[in-house]
Design an enzyme around this catalytic site. Structure first.
Site, PDB file in Angstrom:
ATOM      1  N   ASP A  20       0.862  -1.178   0.000  1.00  0.00           N
ATOM      2  CA  ASP A  20       0.000   0.000   0.000  1.00  0.00           C
ATOM      3  C   ASP A  20       0.900   1.230   0.000  1.00  0.00           C
ATOM      4  O   ASP A  20       1.441   1.611   1.033  1.00  0.00           O
ATOM      5  CB  ASP A  20      -0.903   0.020   1.248  1.00  0.00           C
ATOM      6  CG  ASP A  20      -1.755   1.301   1.274  1.00  0.00           C
ATOM      7  OD1 ASP A  20      -2.595   1.448   2.174  1.00  0.00           O
ATOM      8  OD2 ASP A  20      -1.550   2.166   0.400  1.00  0.00           O
ATOM      9  N   ASP A  92      -6.053   5.650   4.275  1.00  0.00           N
ATOM     10  CA  ASP A  92      -4.614   5.799   4.514  1.00  0.00           C
ATOM     11  C   ASP A  92      -4.193   5.280   5.876  1.00  0.00           C
ATOM     12  O   ASP A  92      -3.541   5.968   6.658  1.00  0.00           O
ATOM     13  CB  ASP A  92      -4.209   7.276   4.378  1.00  0.00           C
ATOM     14  CG  ASP A  92      -4.165   7.697   2.916  1.00  0.00           C
ATOM     15  OD1 ASP A  92      -4.998   7.188   2.154  1.00  0.00           O
ATOM     16  OD2 ASP A  92      -3.310   8.496   2.517  1.00  0.00           O
ATOM     17  N   HIS A 135      -5.248  11.909  13.577  1.00  0.00           N
ATOM     18  CA  HIS A 135      -6.251  11.805  12.514  1.00  0.00           C
ATOM     19  C   HIS A 135      -7.427  10.913  12.910  1.00  0.00           C
ATOM     20  O   HIS A 135      -8.465  10.957  12.251  1.00  0.00           O
ATOM     21  CB  HIS A 135      -5.630  11.208  11.240  1.00  0.00           C
ATOM     22  CG  HIS A 135      -4.579  12.070  10.628  1.00  0.00           C
ATOM     23  ND1 HIS A 135      -4.801  13.356  10.182  1.00  0.00           N
ATOM     24  CD2 HIS A 135      -3.263  11.838  10.428  1.00  0.00           C
ATOM     25  CE1 HIS A 135      -3.682  13.872   9.713  1.00  0.00           C
ATOM     26  NE2 HIS A 135      -2.725  12.974   9.844  1.00  0.00           N
ATOM     27  N   ASP A 172       2.679  18.924  13.783  1.00  0.00           N
ATOM     28  CA  ASP A 172       2.776  17.939  12.702  1.00  0.00           C
ATOM     29  C   ASP A 172       2.363  18.636  11.403  1.00  0.00           C
ATOM     30  O   ASP A 172       1.604  19.606  11.423  1.00  0.00           O
ATOM     31  CB  ASP A 172       1.792  16.796  13.013  1.00  0.00           C
ATOM     32  CG  ASP A 172       1.884  15.648  12.027  1.00  0.00           C
ATOM     33  OD1 ASP A 172       2.399  14.589  12.401  1.00  0.00           O
ATOM     34  OD2 ASP A 172       1.449  15.823  10.867  1.00  0.00           O
ATOM     35  N   HIS A 174       0.534  17.587   9.060  1.00  0.00           N
ATOM     36  CA  HIS A 174      -0.827  17.253   8.601  1.00  0.00           C
ATOM     37  C   HIS A 174      -1.845  17.828   9.586  1.00  0.00           C
ATOM     38  O   HIS A 174      -1.550  17.988  10.774  1.00  0.00           O
ATOM     39  CB  HIS A 174      -1.020  15.732   8.550  1.00  0.00           C
ATOM     40  CG  HIS A 174      -0.129  15.042   7.571  1.00  0.00           C
ATOM     41  ND1 HIS A 174       1.098  14.517   7.941  1.00  0.00           N
ATOM     42  CD2 HIS A 174      -0.253  14.798   6.247  1.00  0.00           C
ATOM     43  CE1 HIS A 174       1.669  13.963   6.884  1.00  0.00           C
ATOM     44  NE2 HIS A 174       0.871  14.119   5.843  1.00  0.00           N
ATOM     45  N   ASP A 265       7.132  15.515  10.746  1.00  0.00           N
ATOM     46  CA  ASP A 265       7.099  15.531   9.286  1.00  0.00           C
ATOM     47  C   ASP A 265       7.033  16.969   8.792  1.00  0.00           C
ATOM     48  O   ASP A 265       6.999  17.217   7.590  1.00  0.00           O
ATOM     49  CB  ASP A 265       5.914  14.710   8.753  1.00  0.00           C
ATOM     50  CG  ASP A 265       4.642  14.922   9.557  1.00  0.00           C
ATOM     51  OD1 ASP A 265       3.721  14.090   9.427  1.00  0.00           O
ATOM     52  OD2 ASP A 265       4.552  15.917  10.310  1.00  0.00           O
ATOM     53  N   TYR A 305       8.759  11.009   9.004  1.00  0.00           N
ATOM     54  CA  TYR A 305       9.024   9.834   8.160  1.00  0.00           C
ATOM     55  C   TYR A 305      10.408   9.833   7.541  1.00  0.00           C
ATOM     56  O   TYR A 305      10.766   8.891   6.847  1.00  0.00           O
ATOM     57  CB  TYR A 305       7.924   9.725   7.096  1.00  0.00           C
ATOM     58  CG  TYR A 305       6.576   9.723   7.751  1.00  0.00           C
ATOM     59  CD1 TYR A 305       5.810  10.900   7.827  1.00  0.00           C
ATOM     60  CD2 TYR A 305       6.106   8.601   8.425  1.00  0.00           C
ATOM     61  CE1 TYR A 305       4.613  10.929   8.512  1.00  0.00           C
ATOM     62  CE2 TYR A 305       4.909   8.621   9.114  1.00  0.00           C
ATOM     63  CZ  TYR A 305       4.169   9.780   9.160  1.00  0.00           C
ATOM     64  OH  TYR A 305       2.993   9.808   9.859  1.00  0.00           O
TER      65      TYR A 305
END
Ligand SMILES: CC(O)(O)NCCCCNCCCN
Ligand SMILES: [Zn+2]
Length: 667
Positions: A20, A92, A135, A172, A174, A265, A305
């Site tokens: 994935d 995701d 999330h 972060d 995101h 990230d 990451y």
């Protein structure tokens, strides 16, 4: 009090079991390289190791629904096919037979951290966890997250410790939509997030991640979204948003606890963020939050990451939590236009909710929205052009070694004044350079035989020398004539020291404005007296209606003017001068002393009048890195003060880019 570190290698025992592309970056090594770096840099054994625990059903149900929890409970017994099937309903994210166990440990780690801080076992701490959390929603896993670790921690802290206000800072890259949904109507939890957005083109492509999602009903104003509409954001962009949005609001909110969704990230090299901020910026972001809530700060790992910048950023964060001075910020060249537009939009969207933003420039909505559409279309065209542009490998220098000087705080005190624990009493070293002493005698000591003044001044000079050599971190001196001592240090710094000096003068007094001409000294003076308008870029009089006695006006001036300017100037020494009649109260004084230590690697030299011996203990505690006491909820700053601040920022932003809060008017 120490710093907690929570880590358990069990959380490395799950991984992606099928192909994935969206999930392949979320690997167990993220945790191992981070923990190993903390060990290698000698930071792990300086922390208080706190064990993880499994979050209980009750803990998880603080945020998640029963049906979701029951569904996740079944995953350990699923076949590979069932796991794949189960995963399909979410976005995701992937499941694994051991991920439920790890998700309970991740959430439990956050709760252990909250308990350690709230019971006073430690002052602050960091939990290295996976799966991440911000999330995940009440009934859905998303973006590598299973349970919302930080949202659960916030609810847990409120319930168990009766906290009135919790601040969640999400750095972060995101948007933690899960956290936003959880608290958007809750005025007791202020959620701040910046995130890559690109006008809703970047994952998770939510309309509600934009700056106009300010919270709902009673929660209006308590949700702050800062969208990054371009990649490549740098240290200046991050610091601008902290100084002009987060910190003023955070101090006004006055949280009882600060939780950080510490995703890395947002650092350079990360494939998701594609930003350019260097890992050491997290030392400053952490430092700037450490004087809120009496220092009660819990950082919980989210994303990150790049297996090189992630451990570097984790180490920068933990080293700052331990109290080590932050490294000098690399060349800050001011925020980019896109960041300024976002800054302007966020401040304008929150004008009505926060008194510190009340005078923020309004958005000419029509013009801004059409301009934004134009920009987005323009970008669309450019985007098409460089479709094939792969992500060039980013390189950046290893963050500087942060060596803490052997002496944390050295004090020059008159006889009879006790030297607080943790500080070193400092006297003129015999080898005081006779040349310097003579020069002092000529220039500064009126009656030459006033040997007391002479020894004090020569002690000051040798103190400054030892700070320059990083043998001493910070200093405090009680002197008989503060103005004279200030001039002496300014003079010495201008000549002997090769670097830049930032003088922060609290209270009224005549200041040496001529010395600020050479650009080696910037002097910011807070007082209540209108001074003759100085056109010089290096002498900045901040005239506040009630001088330094009005906490909110003074603090907004510190956060919105002094800090950004100080970061941009990047001095090698900060001279903090307290005038006898300054009227500044102890807690504000300690906040100021604490915040200024983010500059010049913590080289702060404080000058106070001899009579103020009861100020020695609180000042020394700030110099030792203890968190300053909370200021309480700040009332609105006086309109005159906000006016003065806006005018000053407007006048100075040509020279000092970090003072900008709106995008320059484009022709
Ligand atoms: C904790 C977190 O915020 O880092 N999770 C990020 C999830 C990203 C999902 N999209 C991946 C697309 C792959 N290019
Ligand atoms: Zn992320």
């Amino acid at each position: 009090m120490g710093t907690a570190l929570i880590y358990d290698e069990e959380m490395t025992r799950y991984k992606l079991l099928w192909v994935d592309p969206a999930c392949k970056i979320e690997v167990p090594e993220r945790l191992t390289v981070s923990h190993e770096a903390l060990i290698k840099n000698g930071l792990a054994d300086r922390c208080v190791s706190v064990p993880v625990r499994e979050a209980t059903d009750a803990d998880i149900l603080l945020v998640h629904s029963e049906e979701y929890l029951e569904a996740v409970k079944k995953t350990p017994y699923m076949t590979l096919e069932d796991l794949k099937e189960f995963t399909l309903q979410y976005g995701d994210v992937y499941f694994h037979p051991n991920i439920y166990h790890c998700a309970k440990l991740a959430a439990g780690a956050a709760l252990q951290l909250v308990d350690s801080v709230m019971t006073g076992k430690v002052r602050n701490g960091m939990a290295l966890v996976r799966p991440p959390g911000h999330h995940s929603m009440s009934s859905a896993a998303n973006g590598f997250c299973v349970f919302n670790n930080v949202a659960i921690a916030a609810q847990y802290a409120k319930q168990k410790y009766g906290l009135k206000r919790v601040l969640i800072v999400d750095w972060d890259v995101h948007h933690g939509q899960g956290v936003q949904y959880c608290f958007e109507d809750d005025p007791s939890v202020l959620y701040f997030s910046w995130h890559r957005y690109e006008h809703q083109k970047f994952w998770p492509q939510l309309r509600e991640s934009d700056y106009d999602s300010v919270g709902k009903e009673k929660g209006a104003g308590f949700n702050i979204n800062v969208p990054w509409n371009k990649v490549g954001m740098k240290n200046s962009d991050y610091l601008s948003v902290f100084c002009h949005v987060l910190l003023p609001v955070a101090y006004e909110f006055c949280p009882d606890l600060v939780l950080v969704c510490a995703g890395f990230d947002s650092a350079i090299g990360d494939p998701e963020g594609e930003m350019c901020a260097s890992p050491d910026i997290f030392a400053h972001l952490t430092h700037l939050l450490m004087n809120l809530a009496g220092g009660k700060l819990c950082a919980v790992l989210e994303g990150g990451y790049n297996l090189t910048s992630l451990p570097q950023s984790v180490c920068q964060t933990v080293q700052t939590l331990l109290g080590d001075p932050a490294p000098r910020p690399a060349n800050l060249d001011g925020p980019c236009e896109s960041a300024l537009e976002s800054l302007h939009c966020v401040r304008s969207a929150h004008r009505q909710y926060w008194s510190c933003l009340k005078h923020a420039a309004k958005l000419p909505t029509f013009e801004i929205s059409t301009k934004r559409v134009k920009l987005a279309e323009e970008e669309e065209r450019l985007e098409k052009g460089d479709e094939e542009k792969s992500q060039e490998e980013q390189v950046w220098p290893e963050p500087p070694k942060r060596v803490t000087p052997p002496i944390r705080a050295a004090l020059v005190l008159p006889n009879g004044v006790a030297c607080p624990d943790g500080c070193e009493s400092f006297g003129a070293s015999e080898d005081a350079d006779p040349v310097i002493v003579n020069k002092l005698r000529e220039n500064f000591v009126k009656d030459a035989d006033d040997c007391h003044a002479l020894t004090t001044l020569s002690s000051l000079i040798s103190l400054v020398e030892k700070m320059e050599k990083n043998e001493i971190c910070s200093g405090l001196a009680l002197v008989c004539d503060v103005s004279m001592a200030m001039m002496c240090v300014v003079q010495h710094a201008a000549t002997a020291l090769s670097k830049r000096l930032l003088v922060v003068c609290v209270g009224d007094t005549a200041v040496p404005s001529d010395d600020t001409e050479n650009g080696k000294t910037v002097l910011v003076q807070f007082s209540s007296k209108e001074s003759e308008e100085q056109k010089c870029k290096y002498y900045i009089p901040v005239c506040l209606k009630k001088g330094c006695s009005d906490a909110s006006g003074f603090l907004q001036a510190v956060l919105g003017l002094l800090l950004p300017l100080g970061y941009e100037y990047d001095p090698s020494l900060v001279l903090l001068v307290r005038m006898p009649d300054s009227g500044v109260c102890d807690s504000v004084w300690q906040q100021l002393t604490g915040l200024l230590q983010g500059l010049a690697q913590g080289h702060t030299l404080v000058l106070m009048q001899e009579g103020e011996k009861e100020r020695v203990a609180p000042t020394a505690s700030a110099l030792l890195g203890d968190a300053a006491p909370s200021l309480g909820q700040l009332h609105s700053p006086l309109p005159e003060d906000v006016e003065v601040l806006e005018r000053l920022r407007h006048r100075l932003q040509g020279d000092w880019k970090l003072l900008q809060t709106t995008a320059p008017e484009t022709g």
